[in-house]
Design a protein around this motif. Structure first.
Motif, mmCIF file in Angstrom:
data_model
loop_
_atom_site.group_PDB
_atom_site.id
_atom_site.type_symbol
_atom_site.label_atom_id
_atom_site.label_comp_id
_atom_site.label_asym_id
_atom_site.label_seq_id
_atom_site.Cartn_x
_atom_site.Cartn_y
_atom_site.Cartn_z
ATOM 1 N N ALA A 2 29.202 -10.375 -19.302
ATOM 2 C CA ALA A 2 30.585 -10.608 -19.720
ATOM 3 C C ALA A 2 30.682 -10.634 -21.242
ATOM 4 O O ALA A 2 29.738 -10.995 -21.939
ATOM 5 C CB ALA A 2 31.091 -11.922 -19.136
ATOM 6 N N GLU A 3 31.857 -10.245 -21.750
ATOM 7 C CA GLU A 3 32.157 -10.277 -23.188
ATOM 8 C C GLU A 3 33.544 -10.884 -23.393
ATOM 9 O O GLU A 3 34.413 -10.293 -24.025
ATOM 10 C CB GLU A 3 32.113 -8.865 -23.774
ATOM 11 N N ARG A 4 33.746 -12.089 -22.899
ATOM 12 C CA ARG A 4 35.081 -12.675 -22.936
ATOM 13 C C ARG A 4 35.600 -12.881 -24.352
ATOM 14 O O ARG A 4 36.792 -12.668 -24.620
ATOM 15 C CB ARG A 4 35.094 -13.992 -22.157
ATOM 16 N N ARG A 18 35.202 -11.150 -26.915
ATOM 17 C CA ARG A 18 35.676 -9.864 -27.447
ATOM 18 C C ARG A 18 37.135 -9.624 -27.098
ATOM 19 O O ARG A 18 37.879 -9.002 -27.875
ATOM 20 C CB ARG A 18 34.806 -8.743 -26.888
ATOM 21 N N ARG A 58 33.985 -6.338 -16.527
ATOM 22 C CA ARG A 58 32.732 -7.103 -16.434
ATOM 23 C C ARG A 58 32.909 -8.536 -16.930
ATOM 24 O O ARG A 58 32.042 -9.389 -16.692
ATOM 25 C CB ARG A 58 31.636 -6.400 -17.234
ATOM 26 N N SER A 59 34.019 -8.809 -17.617
ATOM 27 C CA SER A 59 34.239 -10.120 -18.232
ATOM 28 C C SER A 59 35.095 -11.050 -17.376
ATOM 29 O O SER A 59 35.405 -12.160 -17.800
ATOM 30 C CB SER A 59 34.903 -9.939 -19.610
ATOM 31 N N VAL A 60 35.479 -10.598 -16.172
ATOM 32 C CA VAL A 60 36.313 -11.427 -15.305
ATOM 33 C C VAL A 60 35.591 -11.673 -13.984
ATOM 34 O O VAL A 60 34.518 -11.122 -13.724
ATOM 35 C CB VAL A 60 37.684 -10.761 -15.058
ATOM 36 N N ASP A 61 36.221 -12.484 -13.156
ATOM 37 C CA ASP A 61 35.589 -12.891 -11.893
ATOM 38 C C ASP A 61 36.166 -12.190 -10.663
ATOM 39 O O ASP A 61 35.503 -12.122 -9.626
ATOM 40 C CB ASP A 61 35.733 -14.403 -11.712
ATOM 41 N N GLU A 112 35.896 -18.977 -22.050
ATOM 42 C CA GLU A 112 34.640 -18.796 -21.317
ATOM 43 C C GLU A 112 34.609 -19.509 -19.974
ATOM 44 O O GLU A 112 34.022 -19.019 -19.017
ATOM 45 C CB GLU A 112 33.461 -19.288 -22.180
ATOM 46 N N ALA A 152 34.236 -2.877 -19.826
ATOM 47 C CA ALA A 152 33.788 -4.132 -20.438
ATOM 48 C C ALA A 152 34.718 -5.276 -20.066
ATOM 49 O O ALA A 152 34.263 -6.410 -19.831
ATOM 50 C CB ALA A 152 33.715 -3.964 -21.956
ATOM 51 N N LEU A 153 36.023 -5.017 -20.025
ATOM 52 C CA LEU A 153 36.954 -6.078 -19.635
ATOM 53 C C LEU A 153 36.717 -6.487 -18.192
ATOM 54 O O LEU A 153 36.702 -7.684 -17.868
ATOM 55 C CB LEU A 153 38.398 -5.607 -19.827
ATOM 56 N N THR A 201 46.159 -9.001 -22.985
ATOM 57 C CA THR A 201 45.221 -8.276 -23.856
ATOM 58 C C THR A 201 45.838 -7.030 -24.464
ATOM 59 O O THR A 201 45.198 -6.371 -25.276
ATOM 60 C CB THR A 201 43.968 -7.854 -23.065
#
Length: 391
Positions: free
Chosen positions: A190-192, A194, A271-274, A199, A268-269, A260
C-alpha cells in the motif's frame, strides 16, 4: 486472415480502444494482416509491417451525433469499396453503414434507455432533449448494425440480453468479457500517504464519473453513514461540477470520505485500499471492476452492473438492488469486521481475474474470426462445385 477493424480509436488508455488494441496485438502475433479504419491508432501498432492504417478524419460538424454519423457514412463507403480485400470485417456497435462479419457490442442504447435509470427527459430543456434524441437515434442505428452482422459479440451477459431485446437471435451471439492487464493490476504494498489517505481505517474505494448519478456514489455515501467510524471511503474521479462533495458535507462524512480527484496510477491506488465498492445502477461491462478483481480486492457490486456475472460467491458480494443502502451497509460491515473473510474473497478474486486477461480475451475474438472464416469457406466449396457441374 486479412482483418479489418473499424473503431474510432485503437489505443491503450481507452475502454473500447483498449479492447481493439489487444485484438490487433494478438492478431499480429498469430501472423494475420490487420487494417485499421479509425481516427486514431497507437503509434506502436502503426510501425508494424502487417498493419495498414486508413484514417477517417474527425468531423468538425457540431455535436457528437452528427460527428458519429459522418464517421459512419465515411467508413461505410470505404468498406463497401474495399470489402473483397478482407476475410473478416469487425465493427464495434453502430460505427459504419456497412455489413460486418463480427460486431462487438460494448454498449446498447436501448438497454440504457429502458433500464429505469435513464436521467433525461425530452421536455426538460435543450440539453436533455438532445440526449433523448441522440439515444433514440442510436437505438435505431444499433438495431440496423446488429441485424447486418454475422456474429454479435456482447461484452457481458447483460449486454447480450439487451441485444436480444432488439430481436437478435441468441444463436448469433457469443459473449466475450472484456479483459484486464493482470501484470499491471497486481497485488502489492500500500501507498496510502501518496494519495493522502489515512493509514489506520478500513478503506473502501469508489472509482467512476462523479458527475453521473448512474454510478451511484450517493447510495454508497448513505450506506457509509451507518457503518462504524473506522470505515473510510476513497473516491477517485474528476471533481469538477460534481455534487458529491456537498453531499458528503451534509451527511457529516467530511472526515471519512477522501476525494483523490483523477488518479493516473490506478493500480497503486487499488493496492492502497481494502475493498472496492461498485453499485452502478447501469453498467454494460465495467473495466474498473475487473481491475479491482485483478489487484485482489474483495468487491461489493450489484446485479445491474455488467461484469457482476463474473463474480462468484467466493470472490465478492453481489447485491440485488443498487439503491438498497441497508444491504450495502451490511456488506461493508461484514468485510470490515471479518479480515479473514475479506482476504479470502480477494485471493479468489485474483484467480478469477487470471481467466480474464487481455490475451485470453483477444484469443477468444480470434477464435470467432476463425469460426466465421471457416464457415464462409465451407459454404463456398459446395457453391463452386455446383457451378462446375452446371458448366
Amino acid at each position: 486472415m486479412r482483418i479489418l477493424i473499424v473503431t474510432h480509436a485503437v489505443k491503450k488508455n481507452d475502454g473500447q480502444g483498449r479492447v481493439n488494441y489487444e485484438i490487433v496485438k494478438a492478431a499480429l502475433a498469430a501472423g494475420h494482416r490487420v487494417t485499421l479504419l479509425a481516427s486514431e491508432a497507437a503509434p506502436e501498432l502503426l510501425d508494424h509491417p502487417r498493419v495498414r492504417f486508413v484514417p477517417i478524419a474527425p468531423s468538425r460538424l457540431p455535436s457528437r451525433l452528427l460527428q458519429y454519423q459522418m464517421f459512419a457514412w465515411r467508413s461505410g463507403a470505404w468498406i463497401r469499396a474495399h470489402r473483397d480485400e478482407f476475410d473478416i470485417v469487425h465493427v464495434n456497435g453502430f460505427i459504419a453503414w456497412a455489413r460486418a462479419d463480427v460486431n462487438a457490442a460494448h454498449f446498447v442504447h436501448d438497454g440504457w434507455y429502458r433500464c429505469g435509470f435513464f436521467p433525461f427527459r425530452l421536455l426538460r430543456g435543450f440539453y436533455q432533449a438532445y440526449q433523448v434524441i441522440y439515444t433514440l437515434l442510436n437505438i435505431v442505428c444499433e438495431k440496423w448494425a446488429f441485424r447486418h452482422a454475422e456474429v454479435i459479440v456482447p461484452v457481458s451477459q447483460r449486454v447480450a440480453s439487451e441485444v436480444g431485446a432488439l430481436g437478435i437471435d441468441a444463436s448469433r451471439m457469443q459473449v466475450i468479457h472484456n479483459g484486464v492487464d493482470v501484470d499491471e493490476f497486481t497485488p502489492g504494498p500500500a501507498e496510502r500517504a501518496r494519495f493522502g489517505l489515512p493509514e489506520a481505517p478500513f478503506m473502501l474505494l469508489f472509482a467512476g464519473d462523479l458527475r453521473m448519478s448512474r454510478k451511484n456514489l450517493d447510495t454508497v455515501l448513505h450506506a457509509l453513514v451507518a457503518t462504524p467510524a473506522n470505515v473510510h471511503l476513497a473516491v477517485a474521479g474528476i471533481l469538477h461540477n460534481s455534487p458529491y462533495p456537498a453531499l458528503v458535507q451534509s451527511l457529516g462524512l467530511s472526515g471519512r470520505v477522501h476525494f483523490t480527484d483523477m488518479v493516473m496510477d490506478m493500480p497503486a491506488l487499488m493496492r492502497s485500499v481494502d475493498a472496492f465498492v461498485f453499485p452502478s445502477r447501469y453498467e454494460p461491462m465495467g473495466l474498473v471492476l475487473l481491475e479491482a478483481l485483478s489487484v485482489g480486492l474483495p468487491v461489493i457490486t450489484v446485479r445491474t452492473a455488467g461484469g457482476a456475472e463474473v463474480i462468484t460467491s467466493g470472490s465478492g458480494i453481489v447485491l440485488d438492488d443498487p439503491d438498497d443502502a441497508e444491504a450495502l451497509t451490511a456488506a461493508i460491515v461484514r468485510l470490515a469486521s471479518d479480515p479473514a473473510y475479506a482476504r479470502g474473497l480477494g485471493q479468489t478474486a485474483r484467480r478469477v481475474a487470471a481467466t480474464l486477461s487481455w490475451q485470453a480475451m483477444a484469443e477468444r475474438y480470434l477464435a470467432v474470426y476463425a469460426q466465421v472464416y471457416a464457415q464462409r469457406h465451407a459454404q463456398a466449396v459446395p457453391a463452386r462445385a455446383t457451378a462446375s457441374v452446371k458448366l
